[in-house]
Design a protein around this motif. Structure first.
Motif, PDB file in Angstrom:
ATOM      1  N   SER A 114       0.966  -0.849   0.500  1.00 31.04           N
ATOM      2  CA  SER A 114       0.296   0.249  -0.207  1.00 31.04           C
ATOM      3  C   SER A 114       1.033   0.703  -0.359  1.00 31.04           C
ATOM      4  O   SER A 114       0.124   2.329  -0.970  1.00 31.04           O
ATOM      5  CB  SER A 114      -0.717   0.290   1.358  1.00 31.04           C
ATOM      6  OG  SER A 114       0.127  -0.579   2.277  1.00 31.04           O
TER       7      SER A 114
ATOM      8  N   GLN B  19       2.200   2.505   2.311  1.00 33.12           N
ATOM      9  CA  GLN B  19       1.355   3.270   4.112  1.00 33.12           C
ATOM     10  C   GLN B  19       1.900   2.406   5.143  1.00 33.12           C
ATOM     11  O   GLN B  19       2.571   1.372   5.139  1.00 33.12           O
ATOM     12  CB  GLN B  19      -0.023   2.876   4.067  1.00 33.12           C
ATOM     13  CG  GLN B  19      -0.831   3.622   3.498  1.00 33.12           C
ATOM     14  CD  GLN B  19      -0.530   5.130   2.768  1.00 33.12           C
ATOM     15  OE1 GLN B  19      -0.757   5.923   3.700  1.00 33.12           O
ATOM     16  NE2 GLN B  19      -0.287   5.370   2.020  1.00 33.12           N
TER      17      GLN B  19
ATOM     18  N   HIS C 177       0.713  -2.302   4.200  1.00 33.48           N
ATOM     19  CA  HIS C 177       0.845  -1.377   5.349  1.00 33.48           C
ATOM     20  C   HIS C 177       2.342  -2.424   5.862  1.00 33.48           C
ATOM     21  O   HIS C 177       2.467  -3.809   6.029  1.00 33.48           O
ATOM     22  CB  HIS C 177       0.402  -1.502   6.346  1.00 33.48           C
ATOM     23  CG  HIS C 177      -1.776  -1.209   4.925  1.00 33.48           C
ATOM     24  ND1 HIS C 177      -1.355  -0.059   4.100  1.00 33.48           N
ATOM     25  CD2 HIS C 177      -2.461  -1.810   5.841  1.00 33.48           C
ATOM     26  CE1 HIS C 177      -3.259  -0.167   4.837  1.00 33.48           C
ATOM     27  NE2 HIS C 177      -3.202  -2.043   5.762  1.00 33.48           N
TER      28      HIS C 177
ATOM     29  N   GLU D  21       2.066   6.919   9.088  1.00 37.35           N
ATOM     30  CA  GLU D  21       0.469   7.027   8.787  1.00 37.35           C
ATOM     31  C   GLU D  21      -0.689   6.738  10.120  1.00 37.35           C
ATOM     32  O   GLU D  21      -1.452   7.996  10.180  1.00 37.35           O
ATOM     33  CB  GLU D  21       0.427   6.737   7.475  1.00 37.35           C
ATOM     34  CG  GLU D  21       0.568   7.487   5.506  1.00 37.35           C
ATOM     35  CD  GLU D  21       2.056   7.674   6.210  1.00 37.35           C
ATOM     36  OE1 GLU D  21       2.801   7.975   5.579  1.00 37.35           O
ATOM     37  OE2 GLU D  21       2.329   6.177   6.211  1.00 37.35           O
TER      38      GLU D  21
ATOM     39  N   ASN E  70      -4.587   9.354  14.174  1.00 36.83           N
ATOM     40  CA  ASN E  70      -3.990   8.279  13.450  1.00 36.83           C
ATOM     41  C   ASN E  70      -3.699   7.645  15.002  1.00 36.83           C
ATOM     42  O   ASN E  70      -2.636   7.487  14.578  1.00 36.83           O
ATOM     43  CB  ASN E  70      -3.346   9.294  13.196  1.00 36.83           C
ATOM     44  CG  ASN E  70      -2.383  10.197  13.963  1.00 36.83           C
ATOM     45  OD1 ASN E  70      -2.549  10.637  14.834  1.00 36.83           O
ATOM     46  ND2 ASN E  70      -1.305  10.069  12.763  1.00 36.83           N
TER      47      ASN E  70
ATOM     48  N   ASP F  51      -6.385   0.146   8.898  1.00 35.67           N
ATOM     49  CA  ASP F  51      -6.622   0.066   7.447  1.00 35.67           C
ATOM     50  C   ASP F  51      -7.564   0.947   6.263  1.00 35.67           C
ATOM     51  O   ASP F  51      -7.716   1.573   5.605  1.00 35.67           O
ATOM     52  CB  ASP F  51      -6.501  -2.043   7.036  1.00 35.67           C
ATOM     53  CG  ASP F  51      -6.623  -2.062   5.466  1.00 35.67           C
ATOM     54  OD1 ASP F  51      -5.818  -2.062   5.049  1.00 35.67           O
ATOM     55  OD2 ASP F  51      -8.378  -1.912   4.766  1.00 35.67           O
TER      56      ASP F  51
ATOM     57  N   LEU G 292      -6.624   4.135   6.444  1.00 35.10           N
ATOM     58  CA  LEU G 292      -5.524   4.615   5.732  1.00 35.10           C
ATOM     59  C   LEU G 292      -5.600   4.146   3.962  1.00 35.10           C
ATOM     60  O   LEU G 292      -5.949   5.428   3.403  1.00 35.10           O
ATOM     61  CB  LEU G 292      -4.768   3.427   5.719  1.00 35.10           C
ATOM     62  CG  LEU G 292      -3.509   3.199   7.513  1.00 35.10           C
ATOM     63  CD1 LEU G 292      -2.428   2.804   7.136  1.00 35.10           C
ATOM     64  CD2 LEU G 292      -3.017   4.656   7.378  1.00 35.10           C
ATOM     65  N   ARG G 293      -6.732   3.605   3.977  1.00 38.05           N
ATOM     66  CA  ARG G 293      -7.597   3.253   2.611  1.00 38.05           C
ATOM     67  C   ARG G 293      -7.923   4.880   2.649  1.00 38.05           C
ATOM     68  O   ARG G 293      -8.153   5.400   1.036  1.00 38.05           O
ATOM     69  CB  ARG G 293      -7.911   2.097   2.134  1.00 38.05           C
ATOM     70  CG  ARG G 293      -7.546   0.713   2.255  1.00 38.05           C
ATOM     71  CD  ARG G 293      -7.775  -0.344   1.925  1.00 38.05           C
ATOM     72  NE  ARG G 293      -6.644  -1.435   1.865  1.00 38.05           N
ATOM     73  CZ  ARG G 293      -5.392  -1.904   1.342  1.00 38.05           C
ATOM     74  NH1 ARG G 293      -5.377  -0.985   0.240  1.00 38.05           N
ATOM     75  NH2 ARG G 293      -4.839  -3.010   1.824  1.00 38.05           N
TER      76      ARG G 293
ATOM     77  N   LYS H 235      -8.318   7.869   3.090  1.00 30.75           N
ATOM     78  CA  LYS H 235      -7.472   8.240   3.617  1.00 30.75           C
ATOM     79  C   LYS H 235      -6.595   8.877   2.336  1.00 30.75           C
ATOM     80  O   LYS H 235      -6.318   9.673   1.496  1.00 30.75           O
ATOM     81  CB  LYS H 235      -6.174   8.581   4.394  1.00 30.75           C
ATOM     82  CG  LYS H 235      -5.257  10.231   3.995  1.00 30.75           C
ATOM     83  CD  LYS H 235      -4.123   9.468   5.812  1.00 30.75           C
ATOM     84  CE  LYS H 235      -3.511  10.948   5.994  1.00 30.75           C
ATOM     85  NZ  LYS H 235      -2.181  10.663   6.788  1.00 30.75           N
ATOM     86  N   ASN H 236      -6.042   7.926   1.119  1.00 36.88           N
ATOM     87  CA  ASN H 236      -5.410   7.410   0.428  1.00 36.88           C
ATOM     88  C   ASN H 236      -6.077   8.027  -1.148  1.00 36.88           C
ATOM     89  O   ASN H 236      -5.606   8.495  -1.960  1.00 36.88           O
ATOM     90  CB  ASN H 236      -4.519   6.509   0.571  1.00 36.88           C
ATOM     91  CG  ASN H 236      -3.618   6.328  -0.490  1.00 36.88           C
ATOM     92  OD1 ASN H 236      -2.893   6.833  -0.775  1.00 36.88           O
ATOM     93  ND2 ASN H 236      -3.107   5.204  -1.594  1.00 36.88           N
ATOM     94  N   SER H 237      -7.507   7.630  -0.317  1.00 40.31           N
ATOM     95  CA  SER H 237      -8.374   8.055  -2.023  1.00 40.31           C
ATOM     96  C   SER H 237      -8.756   8.808  -2.280  1.00 40.31           C
ATOM     97  O   SER H 237      -9.528  10.055  -3.415  1.00 40.31           O
ATOM     98  CB  SER H 237     -10.015   7.404  -1.553  1.00 40.31           C
ATOM     99  OG  SER H 237      -9.548   7.147  -0.774  1.00 40.31           O
ATOM    100  N   LYS H 238      -8.477  10.146  -1.045  1.00 45.98           N
ATOM    101  CA  LYS H 238      -8.751  12.086  -1.405  1.00 45.98           C
ATOM    102  C   LYS H 238      -7.698  12.006  -2.276  1.00 45.98           C
ATOM    103  O   LYS H 238      -7.135  12.163  -2.480  1.00 45.98           O
ATOM    104  CB  LYS H 238      -8.754  11.854  -0.089  1.00 45.98           C
ATOM    105  CG  LYS H 238     -10.030  11.835   1.221  1.00 45.98           C
ATOM    106  CD  LYS H 238      -9.697  12.438   2.693  1.00 45.98           C
ATOM    107  CE  LYS H 238     -10.953  11.776   3.486  1.00 45.98           C
ATOM    108  NZ  LYS H 238     -10.948  12.461   4.350  1.00 45.98           N
TER     109      LYS H 238
END
Length: 455
Positions: free
Chosen positions: A140, A142, A165, A229, A416, A446, A449-450, A452-455
């Motif tokens: 990922s 992350q 991760h 993260e 976080n 998980d 993080l996913r 947050k990463n998709s934004k």
């Protein structure tokens, strides 16, 4: 004979071979034939009250059915899917108050299926074969920091690594394992099993380990939150509650937790000093473990004193009976009120009898008695050390009743940061609960993080 002013504390009270025999595996291991016979006793209940009683929700009827058909690998995989430390939990879980207590065969005319022994039978074989059945998902990118390498931290780290991760575990001691390595009676986990299970777990990959790194000394939570993260806190409870008596700082009044850790790491147990007369103050598993192990090291007289009755002890009825079978005397309804010392060492402890008042509160009766001692072990609970958790951070974790506050996803008051294990109040202070906390937190991390990463 009058009591000497000097405590009678010595090593080698027993021959090495006798001590080795005393610390052999306390539970019989099932062979293939016995495992198949025992598994055939399961009714394979559809609604499975045993699974409901398991903190990690292992599909118990399913894995037992697999054992009955000789599919041992399938059974082990089914266990590890829910509890990645299923081998250790098979050894130390109080199954008598969890899955086996809920077993429908647990009646006055019958006995429950030996679920713990069957779980050990399956998990041990997969670990012995070196087979790690789980694969990592695509990386990922992350990074997650895990503070503490005990059951909660290991469970969280493995699940996060499996989800792709990159995880770094920071552990204050020299070895991973936490309670499993340093805090459990030696006769429950023999032949370095804690480390063997960890080596097997680490085959998932994606997990880096930094030992000798303590929060508050070498690490700051605020910096970890900046560098990673997400952060998981699985500190356990490093502090030990005091008796609150004058003079308890003398050398022969010791923390049971510290002595058990020394015993677990000792290459030769016969070299460990043990008192002739040992007093243990407490009513939990640690109190039981130190009492039995003192007896097995050669102590002649071991007495455990608890301020309430047997039903209020956090040690299970099975553990209490096991202590008495091993020659430990248990005295209820008494609390320590005074240490009587001679030449800088505690030689007697004065206790006051206790009872419950009309409102159910514990009170002293005013009547006292004294017990002679060479060593006094404090086993009245552990506590979170607050300063290393928050330190001088601008933002601090919320604490309540001496533990870190978390929600149903094990998330703390900081966005976080997640936490689990004994340092939070998520359930019982058991290895299996720590594993479940770590698993829940990893799934939540998980998801965080996913998203947050998709934004």
């Amino acid at each position: 004979m009058a009591q000497s002013a000097t405590p009678d504390i010595a090593a080698a009270r027993l021959q090495s071979q006798d001590i080795d025999r005393n610390f052999e595996d306390v539970k019989p291991v099932l062979d293939r034939k016995k495992a198949i016979v025992e598994s055939s006793r399961c009714y394979f209940c559809y609604d499975a009250p045993c699974t409901e009683a398991c903190p990690t929700s292992i599909d118990i009827p399913n894995f037992i059915r697999m054992i009955s058909t000789d599919n041992v690998r399938g059974a082990a995989e089914k266990i590890f899917e829910q509890n990645i430390l299923g081998g250790m939990c098979a050894r130390v879980c109080p199954t008598e108050i969890l899955c086996e207590d809920a077993c429908v065969r647990n009646t006055s005319e019958d006995k429950p299926v030996n679920i713990g022994a069957l779980q050990r039978y399956a998990t041990d074989r997969l670990i012995e074969q070196g087979i790690h059945p789980f694969q990592r998902q695509a990386p990922s990118g992350q990074k997650v920091a895990v503070i503490g390498g005990g059951p909660a931290g290991l469970s969280c780290a493995h699940r996060l690594a499996m989800l792709g991760h990159d995880v770094t575990i920071f552990e204050a001691r020299d070895k991973l394992g936490g309670l499993n390595e340093y805090g459990i009676a030696a006769y429950k986990t023999v032949e370095d099993f804690a480390q063997r299970e960890i080596r097997w777990l680490m085959q998932i990959g994606g997990i880096a380990v930094n030992t000798g790194k303590a929060l508050g000394r070498d690490l700051a939570l605020e910096q970890l939150r900046h560098d990673y993260e997400a952060v998981f806190v699985g500190l356990g409870l490093a502090g030990v509650n005091a008796l609150g008596l004058d003079g308890e700082e003398v050398a022969n009044v010791q923390d049971a937790v510290d002595y058990i850790a020394k015993l677990r790491q000792a290459a030769d147990k016969s070299k460990l000093p043990v008192g002739r007369k040992v007093l243990v103050i407490g009513g939990g598993n640690t109190a039981i473990d130190i009492a039995i192990q003192s007896k097995r090291l050669g102590a002649e007289d071991v007495t455990l004193v608890y301020r309430r009755g047997p039903d209020q002890m956090t040690a299970t009825w099975h553990e209490q009976e096991f202590a008495q079978v091993n020659g430990v005397k248990i005295k209820h309804w008494a609390k320590p009120v005074r240490l009587i010392s001679h030449q800088g060492a505690a030689r007697e402890v004065e206790f006051e009898y206790t009872q419950l008042d009309d409102q159910g509160r514990l009170i002293g009766t005013g009547e006292t008695f004294s017990l002679l001692c060479d060593v006094v072990f404090k086993a009245i609970g552990q506590k979170l050390v607050k300063d290393p958790v928050n330190g001088q951070a601008h933002e601090s974790l919320d604490l309540a009743n001496g533990k870190i506050v978390v929600n149903e996803d094990m998330q703390t008051s900081l966005p976080n940061v997640w936490a689990g294990g004994d340092c939070v109040a998520s359930g019982t202070d058991l290895t299996v609960q720590g594993v479940e906390d770590g698993k829940i937190a990893a799934i939540a991390i998980d998801r965080y993080l996913r998203r947050k990463n998709s934004k």
